[in-house]
Design an enzyme around this catalytic site. Structure first.
Site, mmCIF file in Angstrom:
data_model
loop_
_atom_site.group_PDB
_atom_site.id
_atom_site.type_symbol
_atom_site.label_atom_id
_atom_site.label_comp_id
_atom_site.label_asym_id
_atom_site.label_seq_id
_atom_site.Cartn_x
_atom_site.Cartn_y
_atom_site.Cartn_z
ATOM 1 N N TYR A 197 0.860 -1.191 0.000
ATOM 2 C CA TYR A 197 0.000 0.000 0.000
ATOM 3 C C TYR A 197 0.886 1.227 0.000
ATOM 4 C CZ TYR A 197 -3.123 3.650 1.736
ATOM 5 O OH TYR A 197 -3.831 4.810 1.885
ATOM 6 N N GLU A 232 -3.690 7.696 -3.776
ATOM 7 C CA GLU A 232 -3.628 6.421 -3.053
ATOM 8 C C GLU A 232 -3.524 5.276 -4.046
ATOM 9 O OE1 GLU A 232 -6.130 4.375 0.541
ATOM 10 O OE2 GLU A 232 -7.253 5.025 -1.224
#
Length: 430
Positions: free
Chosen positions: A151, A239
Site C-alpha cells: 500500500y 492512493e
C-alpha cells in the site's frame, strides 16, 4: 516508523475521503466546490501520462470496441472492469443478469460478449442505489499477475503542514484494518514542501514496503513520479492499492484513487472537465451550477446551512427532537443573494419537503444577504411550507430587521435547539 498512536491518527485522516481543504482569512476567502470524482481509467491515464507504470488498457463504450481492444492488447489474460464510481464492483450484479463488474479471461473471443452484458446495463453493488448505476464504459486491460501487494499513498496532512508519504507492506486490503491490527506496519515520511521529495526518502519508503534489489530502485522511482504527479495536479491525496510487484520483476500501480483540491479548479481546467456528473443525482448537478452542495436524505425537513459541520449538527438536532432531515444543503462561504434564491428553488422542488429550517452562522457570510435572499425567494416562489430561520453572526441585527419587516410568515428562532423544535412542531401540526 510511525508510532501506533500516530498511525491511527493518520489513518483516521485517510478515512475521511474526500477531504475538503478550504483556505480562509480576513483578506481572502474561497468558496469550496463540489468534490471531483474521476473514474478509474481517468486516474490511470493521468498516471500513465506522467510516466507512472500502470497496466496497458483501452476504454470502450461498445461490445465491438471491446473485442478490438482485446486483439490490440494481445495479452495472456485480459481483465474487463465496469467503470462506475461505486466500490464493490467485483461482487456486483448487472441488470442483464451477469454477475460481477470485474471479469478475467484468457480467451479474447469472449471479451465482446462480456462487454455486451455490461455496457448499457445497471450494475448494483453494496455502494450503489438499489436500482444500480448504468455502465456506459468498460476498461479492457492487460491482466498482470501480482506476486506481492503493498500500500502506498501521498496526502496533505495538516499535522505535518504539508505532504506526507504513507506506506505499508500489507496492501490489497483496507489500510484502516492494517492500522488497527498492525500499526507497526504503517510507515510515514514527512516531505518538506519547499525542498520536495529526497532520493533517500523514496528509497527508505521502498525498503519499508519490502522491495529488494533492483525492485527497490524501481519502487523508489515510481514513488518520486507519483509525488511529482501529486504536486502537478493539485491533489490532496494519491492512493495506490495495491502498489505491487509482478513475477516478471516489475513494480506496477494496479489501482489508484486520486482526490483533488477543488479550489485549484481555475488552474486544473482539463482535469475538472473530466467530471461529467453522469452518476450524480440530477439535483446535485443543478446545485453544483450555483456552487451549492446538496445531499438528499429521506426525511421531510429541509436543512439550509453554511458549512458541513453546521449541516451535520443541524441534522443531528432535528433527529434528537423527533424529526427527520430531508437533505443536507451547504451554502459554503462567500454566498450571494442569488445562491440563496436558487437554494430555495431546489428545496421547494422536493415533494418530500414539508418544512424548511435555515441555520446560518455568519462568519464570512453576511446574514443580511441571506435575509434578502430568503425574502425574495419566499415572494417569488410563493413558499407553501413552514419556514424557520435561525441567524447568528455578521450583520445579524440588520438581517432580523429585514425578516421581521417583510410581512412574510417566517418563524424566527433564538438558537439551534429552538429552531429544531419549531421546525419539527410545524411538521407535526400538518
Amino acid at each position: 516508523m510511525a508510532s501506533p498512536a500516530a498511525a491511527r491518527a493518520l489513518l483516521r485522516d485517510l478515512a475521511l475521503r474526500p477531504r475538503l481543504l478550504a483556505a480562509r482569512s480576513q483578506a481572502v476567502h474561497l468558496t469550496p466546490r463540489r468534490w471531483l470524482n474521476l473514474q478509474e481509467y481517468q486516474s490511470k491515464k493521468l498516471m500513465a501520462d506522467n510516466g507512472v507504470k500502470v497496466q496497458r488498457f483501452f476504454v470502450v463504450d461498445t461490445a465491438n470496441e471491446a473485442q478490438e481492444a482485446a486483439k490490440k492488447l494481445n495479452a495472456k489474460e485480459i481483465v474487463l472492469k465496469a467503470q462506475i464510481l461505486a466500490g464493490g464492483r467485483g461482487k456486483g450484479v448487472f441488470s442483464s443478469g451477469l454477475k460481477g463488474g470485474v471479469h478475467l479471461t484468457k480467451d479474447p473471443k469472449v471479451v465482446g460478449q462480456l462487454a455486451k452484458q455490461m455496457i448499457g446495463y445497471n450494475l448494483t453493488t453494496k455502494q450503489t442505489p438499489k436500482e444500480g448505476v448504468k455502465v456506459n464504459k468498460v476498461m479492457v486491460a492487460e491482466a498482470l499477475d501480482i506476486s506481492r501487494e503493498t500500500y502506498f499513498a501521498i496526502l496533505m496532512d495538516r499535522s505535518c503542514n504539508g505532504p506526507v508519504l504513507v506506506g505499508s507492506p500489507q496492501g490489497g486490503m483496507d489500510i484502516e484494518e492494517v492500522a488497527a491490527s498492525s500499526p507497526e506496519l504503517i510507515f510515514k515520511e514527512q516531505i518538506d514542501i519547499m525542498e520536495g521529495i529526497k532520493d533517500s526518502q523514496a528509497q527508505r519508503m521502498a525498503e519499508n514496503l519490502g522491495f529488494r534489489g533492483h525492485l527497490k530502485n524501481q519502487a523508489a522511482d515510481e514513488i518520486k513520479k507519483l509525488y511529482n504527479l501529486f504536486l502537478k495536479i493539485d491533489a490532496t491525496q494519491v492512493e495506490v492499492n495495491p502498489f505491487g510487484e509482478t513475477p516478471e520483476g516489475q513494480v506496477v500501480c494496479f489501482d489508484a484513487k486520486i482526490n483533488f483540491d477543488d479550489n485549484a479548479e481555475f488552474r486544473q481546467k482539463d482535469i475538472f472537465a473530466m467530471d461529467d456528473g453522469s452518476e450524480n443525482e440530477p439535483i446535485e448537478n443543478e446545485a453544483a451550477k450555483y456552487d451549492l452542495k446538496y445531499i438528499g436524505l429521506d426525511g421531510n425537513i429541509a436543512c439550509f446551512v453554511n458549512g458541513a459541520g453546521l449541516a451535520m449538527a443541524t441534522c443531528d438536532i432535528i433527529f434528537l427532537n423527533g424529526g427527520k432531515p430531508a437533505n443536507f444543503l451547504d451554502l459554503g462561504g462567500g454566498v450571494q443573494e442569488s445562491q440563496v434564491y436558487q437554494a430555495f428553488k431546489l428545496l421547494t422542488a422536493d415533494p418530500k419537503v414539508e418544512a424548511i429550517l435555515v441555520n446560518i452562522f455568519g462568519g464570512i457570510v453576511n446574514c443580511a444577504i441571506i435575509a434578502n435572499g430568503i425574502t425574495k425567494a419566499c415572494r417569488e416562489l410563493e413558499l407553501k411550507v413552514p419556514l424557520v430561520v435561525r441567524l447568528e453572526g455578521t450583520n445579524v441585527h440588520e438581517a432580523q430587521r429585514i425578516l421581521s419587516s417583510s410581512g412574510l410568515p417566517i418563524t424566527s428562532a433564538v438558537d439551534l435547539e429552538d429552531a429544531a423544535k419549531k421546525a419539527v412542531a410545524s411538521v407535526a401540526k400538518k
